[in-house]
Scaffold this motif. Structure first.
Motif, PDB file in Angstrom:
ATOM      1  N   GLU A 192       9.363  74.818  47.925  1.00 14.02           N
ATOM      2  CA  GLU A 192       8.588  76.030  47.610  1.00 14.02           C
ATOM      3  C   GLU A 192       7.172  75.912  48.146  1.00 14.02           C
ATOM      4  O   GLU A 192       6.634  76.869  48.731  1.00 14.02           O
ATOM      5  CB  GLU A 192       8.525  76.242  46.086  1.00 14.02           C
ATOM      6  CG  GLU A 192       9.737  76.894  45.481  1.00 14.02           C
ATOM      7  CD  GLU A 192       9.578  77.122  43.984  1.00 14.02           C
ATOM      8  OE1 GLU A 192       8.505  76.820  43.426  1.00 14.02           O
ATOM      9  OE2 GLU A 192      10.549  77.601  43.376  1.00 14.02           O
ATOM     10  N   GLU A 193       6.566  74.732  47.944  1.00 12.26           N
ATOM     11  CA  GLU A 193       5.184  74.515  48.403  1.00 12.26           C
ATOM     12  C   GLU A 193       5.117  74.598  49.925  1.00 12.26           C
ATOM     13  O   GLU A 193       4.185  75.207  50.479  1.00 12.26           O
ATOM     14  CB  GLU A 193       4.683  73.153  47.899  1.00 12.26           C
ATOM     15  CG  GLU A 193       3.260  72.824  48.289  1.00 12.26           C
ATOM     16  CD  GLU A 193       2.228  73.814  47.765  1.00 12.26           C
ATOM     17  OE1 GLU A 193       1.149  73.907  48.394  1.00 12.26           O
ATOM     18  OE2 GLU A 193       2.468  74.489  46.742  1.00 12.26           O
ATOM     19  N   ARG A 204       5.406  78.169  50.911  1.00 12.72           N
ATOM     20  CA  ARG A 204       4.153  78.866  50.608  1.00 12.72           C
ATOM     21  C   ARG A 204       3.105  78.547  51.681  1.00 12.72           C
ATOM     22  O   ARG A 204       2.418  79.456  52.177  1.00 12.72           O
ATOM     23  CB  ARG A 204       3.651  78.452  49.215  1.00 12.72           C
ATOM     24  CG  ARG A 204       2.480  79.304  48.705  1.00 12.72           C
ATOM     25  CD  ARG A 204       1.837  78.695  47.485  1.00 12.72           C
ATOM     26  NE  ARG A 204       1.238  77.396  47.731  1.00 12.72           N
ATOM     27  CZ  ARG A 204       0.089  77.182  48.387  1.00 12.72           C
ATOM     28  NH1 ARG A 204      -0.590  78.193  48.904  1.00 12.72           N
ATOM     29  NH2 ARG A 204      -0.384  75.963  48.537  1.00 12.72           N
ATOM     30  N   ARG A 205       3.014  77.247  52.047  1.00 15.44           N
ATOM     31  CA  ARG A 205       2.033  76.868  53.087  1.00 15.44           C
ATOM     32  C   ARG A 205       2.352  77.558  54.411  1.00 15.44           C
ATOM     33  O   ARG A 205       1.450  78.053  55.101  1.00 15.44           O
ATOM     34  CB  ARG A 205       2.035  75.340  53.287  1.00 15.44           C
ATOM     35  CG  ARG A 205       1.156  74.595  52.307  1.00 15.44           C
ATOM     36  CD  ARG A 205       0.847  73.173  52.792  1.00 15.44           C
ATOM     37  NE  ARG A 205       2.032  72.356  52.965  1.00 15.44           N
ATOM     38  CZ  ARG A 205       2.625  71.659  51.985  1.00 15.44           C
ATOM     39  NH1 ARG A 205       2.138  71.707  50.760  1.00 15.44           N
ATOM     40  NH2 ARG A 205       3.684  70.938  52.231  1.00 15.44           N
ATOM     41  N   VAL A 208       1.301  81.163  54.166  1.00 14.30           N
ATOM     42  CA  VAL A 208      -0.167  81.284  54.263  1.00 14.30           C
ATOM     43  C   VAL A 208      -0.609  81.097  55.716  1.00 14.30           C
ATOM     44  O   VAL A 208      -1.434  81.865  56.225  1.00 14.30           O
ATOM     45  CB  VAL A 208      -0.863  80.263  53.333  1.00 14.30           C
ATOM     46  CG1 VAL A 208      -2.349  80.125  53.649  1.00 14.30           C
ATOM     47  CG2 VAL A 208      -0.658  80.632  51.866  1.00 14.30           C
TER      48      VAL A 208
END
Length: 121
Positions: free
Chosen positions: A93-94, A97-98, A101
């Motif tokens: 997930e991280e 997300r990165r 972004v």
């Protein structure tokens, strides 16, 4: 002579009664000893059965403790596995997300560059 014979007969009968009583008392004593021995054997048997029952109880308790311990170990192993799965999910997930972004930032920069070029033209 008759008196002597009667006395001898009386003595003989007395001896016979004494021997008969002695034999009766020996039978009574033998029965008493047999009962004592039987009671002793029963006590020994009961003691051994109690010892075996206690040993069996301890064995069952040990097996139950072992089973509980193995169950706890399995639960801890499963918990650790689930923690790893959760950590991997969070890492994905991280990472997503990165990337989102970064892509958003790149799109913004591209848009800004496009506007600059349009402004220059």
């Amino acid at each position: 002579r008759q008196k002597e014979a009667e006395e001898a007969k009386r003595i003989l009968e007395s001896k016979k009664r004494a021997e008969k009583e002695k034999a009766r008392l020996e039978v009574v004593e033998a029965k008493r000893k047999a009962k004592e021995e039987e009671a002793r054997r029963k006590a020994v048997k009961a003691k051994e059965e109690a010892r075996l029952a206690e040993e069996l109880k301890r064995q069952k308790e040990a097996e139950e403790a072992k089973r509980i311990l193995e169950s706890k170990k399995r639960a801890e192993k499963e918990k650790a596995r689930l923690e790893v799965v959760e950590a991997k999910r969070k890492a994905k997930e991280e990472e997503a997300r990165r990337k989102a972004v970064k892509a958003k930032e790149e799109a913004r920069l591209a848009e800004e560059l496009k506007r600059q070029k349009e402004a220059e033209e």
